[in-house]
Write a protein that holds these residues in place. Structure first.
Motif, PDB file in Angstrom:
ATOM      1  N   PRO A 182     -18.922  29.037  -7.908  1.00 48.79           N
ATOM      2  CA  PRO A 182     -20.162  28.370  -7.512  1.00 48.79           C
ATOM      3  C   PRO A 182     -21.091  28.044  -8.669  1.00 48.79           C
ATOM      4  CG  PRO A 182     -20.279  30.708  -7.005  1.00 48.79           C
ATOM      5  CD  PRO A 182     -18.865  30.430  -7.428  1.00 48.79           C
ATOM      6  N   THR A 183     -20.966  28.755  -9.810  1.00 50.26           N
ATOM      7  CA  THR A 183     -21.861  28.476 -10.944  1.00 50.26           C
ATOM      8  C   THR A 183     -21.342  27.357 -11.846  1.00 50.26           C
ATOM      9  OG1 THR A 183     -20.812  30.191 -12.295  1.00 50.26           O
ATOM     10  CG2 THR A 183     -22.732  30.843 -11.005  1.00 50.26           C
ATOM     11  N   SER A 184     -20.128  26.854 -11.584  1.00 50.94           N
ATOM     12  CA  SER A 184     -19.580  25.797 -12.453  1.00 50.94           C
ATOM     13  C   SER A 184     -20.465  24.556 -12.372  1.00 50.94           C
ATOM     14  CB  SER A 184     -18.147  25.450 -12.047  1.00 50.94           C
ATOM     15  OG  SER A 184     -18.126  24.866 -10.766  1.00 50.94           O
ATOM     16  N   HIS A 185     -20.735  23.968 -13.503  1.00 49.97           N
ATOM     17  CA  HIS A 185     -21.573  22.765 -13.664  1.00 49.97           C
ATOM     18  C   HIS A 185     -23.067  23.039 -13.444  1.00 49.97           C
ATOM     19  CE1 HIS A 185     -17.973  20.290 -13.873  1.00 49.97           C
ATOM     20  NE2 HIS A 185     -17.583  20.707 -12.692  1.00 49.97           N
ATOM     21  N   LEU A 186     -23.441  24.225 -12.927  1.00 51.37           N
ATOM     22  CA  LEU A 186     -24.862  24.478 -12.678  1.00 51.37           C
ATOM     23  C   LEU A 186     -25.590  24.754 -13.987  1.00 51.37           C
ATOM     24  CD1 LEU A 186     -25.082  26.817  -9.536  1.00 51.37           C
ATOM     25  CD2 LEU A 186     -25.083  24.317  -9.633  1.00 51.37           C
ATOM     26  N   ASP A 187     -26.803  24.201 -14.117  1.00 48.32           N
ATOM     27  CA  ASP A 187     -27.633  24.556 -15.267  1.00 48.32           C
ATOM     28  C   ASP A 187     -28.074  26.012 -15.131  1.00 48.32           C
ATOM     29  OD1 ASP A 187     -30.332  24.681 -13.881  1.00 48.32           O
ATOM     30  OD2 ASP A 187     -29.794  22.606 -13.446  1.00 48.32           O
ATOM     31  N   THR A 188     -28.561  26.575 -16.225  1.00 49.85           N
ATOM     32  CA  THR A 188     -28.876  28.018 -16.237  1.00 49.85           C
ATOM     33  C   THR A 188     -29.965  28.375 -15.223  1.00 49.85           C
ATOM     34  OG1 THR A 188     -30.319  27.592 -18.132  1.00 49.85           O
ATOM     35  CG2 THR A 188     -28.145  28.473 -18.600  1.00 49.85           C
ATOM     36  N   TYR A 189     -30.905  27.456 -14.981  1.00 49.61           N
ATOM     37  CA  TYR A 189     -31.984  27.734 -14.031  1.00 49.61           C
ATOM     38  C   TYR A 189     -31.418  27.827 -12.613  1.00 49.61           C
ATOM     39  CZ  TYR A 189     -33.833  25.629 -18.202  1.00 49.61           C
ATOM     40  OH  TYR A 189     -34.067  25.326 -19.512  1.00 49.61           O
ATOM     41  N   SER A 190     -30.470  26.954 -12.299  1.00 46.23           N
ATOM     42  CA  SER A 190     -29.829  26.988 -10.977  1.00 46.23           C
ATOM     43  C   SER A 190     -28.924  28.206 -10.842  1.00 46.23           C
ATOM     44  CB  SER A 190     -29.032  25.704 -10.741  1.00 46.23           C
ATOM     45  OG  SER A 190     -29.867  24.571 -10.782  1.00 46.23           O
ATOM     46  N   GLN A 191     -28.270  28.613 -11.935  1.00 49.83           N
ATOM     47  CA  GLN A 191     -27.445  29.823 -11.897  1.00 49.83           C
ATOM     48  C   GLN A 191     -28.300  31.038 -11.530  1.00 49.83           C
ATOM     49  OE1 GLN A 191     -25.246  30.313 -15.590  1.00 49.83           O
ATOM     50  NE2 GLN A 191     -24.704  28.154 -15.613  1.00 49.83           N
ATOM     51  N   ILE A 192     -29.468  31.139 -12.160  1.00 42.98           N
ATOM     52  CA  ILE A 192     -30.362  32.274 -11.887  1.00 42.98           C
ATOM     53  C   ILE A 192     -30.883  32.215 -10.448  1.00 42.98           C
ATOM     54  CG2 ILE A 192     -32.587  33.307 -12.505  1.00 42.98           C
ATOM     55  CD1 ILE A 192     -31.927  32.362 -15.440  1.00 42.98           C
ATOM     56  N   ALA A 193     -31.191  30.998  -9.971  1.00 41.40           N
ATOM     57  CA  ALA A 193     -31.641  30.840  -8.585  1.00 41.40           C
ATOM     58  C   ALA A 193     -30.540  31.260  -7.606  1.00 41.40           C
ATOM     59  CB  ALA A 193     -32.054  29.388  -8.323  1.00 41.40           C
ATOM     60  N   LEU A 194     -29.291  30.918  -7.923  1.00 40.33           N
ATOM     61  CA  LEU A 194     -28.159  31.310  -7.072  1.00 40.33           C
ATOM     62  C   LEU A 194     -27.996  32.827  -7.069  1.00 40.33           C
ATOM     63  CD1 LEU A 194     -25.698  30.750  -5.320  1.00 40.33           C
ATOM     64  CD2 LEU A 194     -24.379  30.320  -7.414  1.00 40.33           C
ATOM     65  N   GLU A 195     -28.146  33.454  -8.231  1.00 37.56           N
ATOM     66  CA  GLU A 195     -28.033  34.915  -8.298  1.00 37.56           C
ATOM     67  C   GLU A 195     -29.075  35.585  -7.393  1.00 37.56           C
ATOM     68  OE1 GLU A 195     -28.217  36.062 -12.394  1.00 37.56           O
ATOM     69  OE2 GLU A 195     -26.361  35.005 -12.897  1.00 37.56           O
ATOM     70  N   GLU A 216     -44.899  20.682 -18.718  1.00 41.20           N
ATOM     71  CA  GLU A 216     -44.003  21.019 -17.612  1.00 41.20           C
ATOM     72  C   GLU A 216     -42.526  20.801 -17.895  1.00 41.20           C
ATOM     73  OE1 GLU A 216     -45.144  19.374 -13.935  1.00 41.20           O
ATOM     74  OE2 GLU A 216     -46.992  20.529 -13.802  1.00 41.20           O
ATOM     75  N   PRO A 217     -42.145  19.760 -18.628  1.00 45.54           N
ATOM     76  CA  PRO A 217     -40.700  19.555 -18.782  1.00 45.54           C
ATOM     77  C   PRO A 217     -39.953  20.738 -19.373  1.00 45.54           C
ATOM     78  CG  PRO A 217     -41.894  17.618 -19.512  1.00 45.54           C
ATOM     79  CD  PRO A 217     -42.915  18.685 -19.251  1.00 45.54           C
ATOM     80  N   PHE A 218     -40.637  21.588 -20.144  1.00 42.54           N
ATOM     81  CA  PHE A 218     -39.909  22.625 -20.862  1.00 42.54           C
ATOM     82  C   PHE A 218     -40.298  24.057 -20.494  1.00 42.54           C
ATOM     83  CE2 PHE A 218     -40.127  18.834 -23.562  1.00 42.54           C
ATOM     84  CZ  PHE A 218     -38.773  18.515 -23.565  1.00 42.54           C
ATOM     85  N   VAL A 219     -41.548  24.313 -20.202  1.00 41.00           N
ATOM     86  CA  VAL A 219     -41.941  25.705 -19.958  1.00 41.00           C
ATOM     87  C   VAL A 219     -42.214  26.003 -18.495  1.00 41.00           C
ATOM     88  CG1 VAL A 219     -42.861  26.029 -22.277  1.00 41.00           C
ATOM     89  CG2 VAL A 219     -44.392  25.288 -20.446  1.00 41.00           C
ATOM     90  N   ASP A 220     -42.183  24.991 -17.640  1.00 38.84           N
ATOM     91  CA  ASP A 220     -42.413  25.222 -16.215  1.00 38.84           C
ATOM     92  C   ASP A 220     -41.355  24.482 -15.408  1.00 38.84           C
ATOM     93  OD1 ASP A 220     -43.683  26.331 -14.067  1.00 38.84           O
ATOM     94  OD2 ASP A 220     -45.118  24.701 -13.842  1.00 38.84           O
ATOM     95  N   ILE A 221     -40.089  24.777 -15.733  1.00 42.49           N
ATOM     96  CA  ILE A 221     -38.969  24.068 -15.121  1.00 42.49           C
ATOM     97  C   ILE A 221     -38.808  24.528 -13.678  1.00 42.49           C
ATOM     98  CG2 ILE A 221     -36.465  23.715 -15.231  1.00 42.49           C
ATOM     99  CD1 ILE A 221     -36.900  24.310 -18.329  1.00 42.49           C
ATOM    100  N   LYS A 222     -38.672  23.564 -12.770  1.00 45.94           N
ATOM    101  CA  LYS A 222     -38.534  23.889 -11.350  1.00 45.94           C
ATOM    102  C   LYS A 222     -37.103  24.327 -11.055  1.00 45.94           C
ATOM    103  CE  LYS A 222     -40.074  20.988  -8.336  1.00 45.94           C
ATOM    104  NZ  LYS A 222     -40.322  19.673  -7.692  1.00 45.94           N
ATOM    105  N   GLN A 223     -36.962  25.532 -10.501  1.00 41.69           N
ATOM    106  CA  GLN A 223     -35.656  25.981 -10.031  1.00 41.69           C
ATOM    107  C   GLN A 223     -35.445  25.507  -8.599  1.00 41.69           C
ATOM    108  OE1 GLN A 223     -35.708  30.253 -10.381  1.00 41.69           O
ATOM    109  NE2 GLN A 223     -34.605  30.211 -12.306  1.00 41.69           N
ATOM    110  N   PRO A 224     -34.193  25.192  -8.240  1.00 41.10           N
ATOM    111  CA  PRO A 224     -33.943  24.910  -6.830  1.00 41.10           C
ATOM    112  C   PRO A 224     -34.189  26.160  -6.005  1.00 41.10           C
ATOM    113  CG  PRO A 224     -31.878  25.110  -8.041  1.00 41.10           C
ATOM    114  CD  PRO A 224     -32.972  25.121  -9.056  1.00 41.10           C
TER     115      PRO A 224
END
Length: 579
Positions: free
Chosen positions: A470-483, A307-315
């Motif tokens: 809004p994407t500043s400091h966000l990890d890539t998973y959170s950036q995609i969730a925001l999009e 889970e830590p790497f291939v099933d990362i939880k997006q907000p």
């Protein structure tokens, strides 16, 4: 150069690392990635000053390793009375002056030996940082960063983005063996981001850089260190290949997991039966059979998805509005001007409709944030907001919207939530577990603070959002969730951004600030402008196709259609080769 072996470390309220290990070798350019709040900046601090931290495991660093550092929080000192050249060359000039002073002292001193020794020490230090060619080297770096025209400007005259690049140049020219940078890309405009890419790629020595910027990740690194849920893995290669390897692993492991789950359930039933038999009958063979079956179960458990790497939880970012209005003019700006030391914006005019999603772009220091703040305040005769429009604002200065002395719980009580249970349920969607609800906001990472801002913006149910980076400091998973959240939002958005991907994936058109005025630009023209400066032909189109295939793979995995997922992964691999 660096070897970390089985390192574990905890805060009083949070475990950060559980026996993590990695090596960093000479000449590698390493991207350090992971979700917000996972402990990346803390690990950097441990590497830079291990004596301050009580950790388990080993950290080995070459004792002669000189470390250069650029912080994510460095601020421009507007009072600093020095030129760009003098600021970058500070260490060189200091050593030059020392040697000149020693030579002058030699003319009248009788203690020549002591002075010669001091001179040699200064000369050795000067040579160690490449002092002989320092003026030429400064000019080369300034040219590379497209900042040579600023060489004789005062530091106080620079924009924040320009100063960040100057800091990077200064650290590079001091010739550290290891260059560490913590999110050096935050708030950089398009040109400055490209300059940072050029600086990173020109640097021949070892680099360790925390970044979530997809442009840099795809263009600058040959090693990836990924920290997630207290575990760490390293990958020698490009970021885009690392992501593909994770996806392939996910497909393989999810397919195995279907069969494994059934076998694990059958095995658990058998273990319980054998345990009962062994308890009632102390025969050695019964104990051996139980141990053998438990080992099989452990092996099956270890095969499950990591889970830590291939099933990362997006907000679960959800930008909702309770007051959708029919298509009309939501915002009208007419003959608006603003002046600080000089005219920033002069007689600008534009309108935004109630369903428009608009990117506001321009170089650092051109007045974008000032304009967004003025719209939010809505106390200028030049700004007219529709009576039915309710506005919410996300600031790049996080303390402007969040009371950082509050706990998360207090912040959301202040935002109008009524009960502890309501707050706990709401913020859990944004990745905040119950144990951090009483944590002070000032203790959160930059990315976590931005996620918290987004949670507040969403809770407002406003039908027009003003989003400043809004994407500043966000990890890539959170950036995609925001999009995804922006795509699904049915109100108006005016967003300052320097993130190519977010603009292209989400926005209807662009407002660009140039020469103190503002003009509307279609997405087609924006793409053309970006291609000309930053990308090879068709790069962003291939990225879009890649995103589409990744979405199809995610759907295939959701439907447990592994054959389709494998076919699509081959299609994805072909697209990645084009990039």
């Amino acid at each position: 150069m660096i070897k970390v072996d089985n390192l574990s470390y905890s805060f009083p309220q949070k475990d950060l690392y559980n026996k993590i290990s990695f090596t960093l070798e000479e000449g590698q350019h390493c991207a350090f990635i992971g979700t917000s709040g996972s402990g990346k900046s803390t690990l950097i601090d441990i590497i830079m000053d291990p004596e301050r931290y009580m950790f388990d495991g080993k950290l080995e660093i070459d004792p002669n390793c000189r470390i250069g550092y650029v912080s994510q929080f460095s601020q421009l000192d507007k009072t600093k009375e020095t030129t760009v050249f003098e600021y970058i060359g500070e260490e060189f000039i200091k050593l030059q002056n020392e040697m000149t002073s020693i030579c002058t002292e030699m003319e009248t001193s009788s203690d020549i030996d002591t002075l010669l020794e001091k001179y040699q020490q200064s000369l050795d230090a000067f040579d160690a940082i490449g002092g002989d060619d320092f003026e030429s080297n400064i000019n080369k770096k300034l040219n590379l960063a497209n900042l040579i025209k600023h060489k004789d400007l005062m530091i106080s005259e620079l924009s924040g983005g320009e100063f960040k690049l100057i800091q990077v140049i200064k650290e590079m020219l001091n010739s550290p063996d290891l260059m560490i940078m913590d999110e050096p890309d935050v708030f950089l405009d398009f040109e400055n981001l490209n300059s940072l890419k050029n600086l990173i790629n020109s640097h021949k020595k070892t680099m360790l850089i925390i970044t979530h910027n997809r442009y840099l990740l795809n263009h600058c690194f040959n090693k990836i260190i990924h920290l997630e849920n207290m575990e760490l893995q390293e990958f020698d290669g490009r970021y885009i290949d690392y992501n593909f390897s994770l996806l392939q692993t996910k497909i393989e492991l999810q397919e195995l997991a279907i069969a494994d789950n059934e076998e694990i359930e059958r095995n658990e039933i058998l273990i319980n039966k054998l345990r009962t038999i062994a308890t009632n009958n102390a025969d050695a063979s019964n104990g051996k059979a139980l141990k053998a079956r438990v080992k099989i179960q452990e092996r099956l458990e270890n095969r499950r998805i990591k889970e830590p790497f291939v099933d990362i939880k997006q907000p679960d970012i959800s930008l909702a509005t309770d007051n959708k209005i029919e298509e009309t003019i939501a915002l009208k700006v007419k003959d608006y001007s603003v002046t600080f030391d000089e005219m920033l914006l002069e007689n600008i005019n534009f309108e935004i409709k109630s369903t428009d999603k608009v990117a506001l772009i321009g170089s650092n220091g051109t007045g974008k944030t000032t304009l967004l703040r003025e719209i939010f305040k809505n106390n200028s005769d030049s700004i007219e907001i529709n009576y039915d429009v309710e506005v919410a604002y996300l600031s790049q200065l996080q303390g402007e919207i969040l009371n950082e002395s509050n706990t998360i719980l207090e912040e959301f009580f202040d935002a109008g939530f009524k009960t502890y249970r309501e707050i706990r349920s709401y913020i859990s969607n944004y990745g905040f577990d119950e144990e951090v609800i009483d944590q002070k906001i000032e203790c959160l990472s930059g990315g976590e603070k931005n996620i918290l801002q987004l949670a507040k913006v969403s809770a407002s149910k406003a039908n027009m959002l003003l989003l400043d980076e809004p994407t500043s400091h966000l990890d890539t998973y959170s950036q995609i969730a925001l999009e995804k959240a922006i795509e699904n939002y049915n109100g108006a958005i005016l967003m300052i951004s320097h993130d190519y991907y977010s603009i292209i994936n989400c926005m209807d058109y662009v407002l660009i600030i140039e020469d103190k005025t503002i003009r509307k630009m279609s997405m087609r023209k924006f793409r053309k402008m970006i291609y000309a400066s930053h990308f090879d032909k068709d790069y962003l189109e291939i990225e879009q196709k890649k995103k589409s295939v990744e979405t199809k793979i995610a759907l295939a995995l959701k439907n447990t259609d592994f054959e389709r997922a494998k076919i699509l992964s081959e299609e994805l691999e072909a697209l990645i080769k084009l990039l």
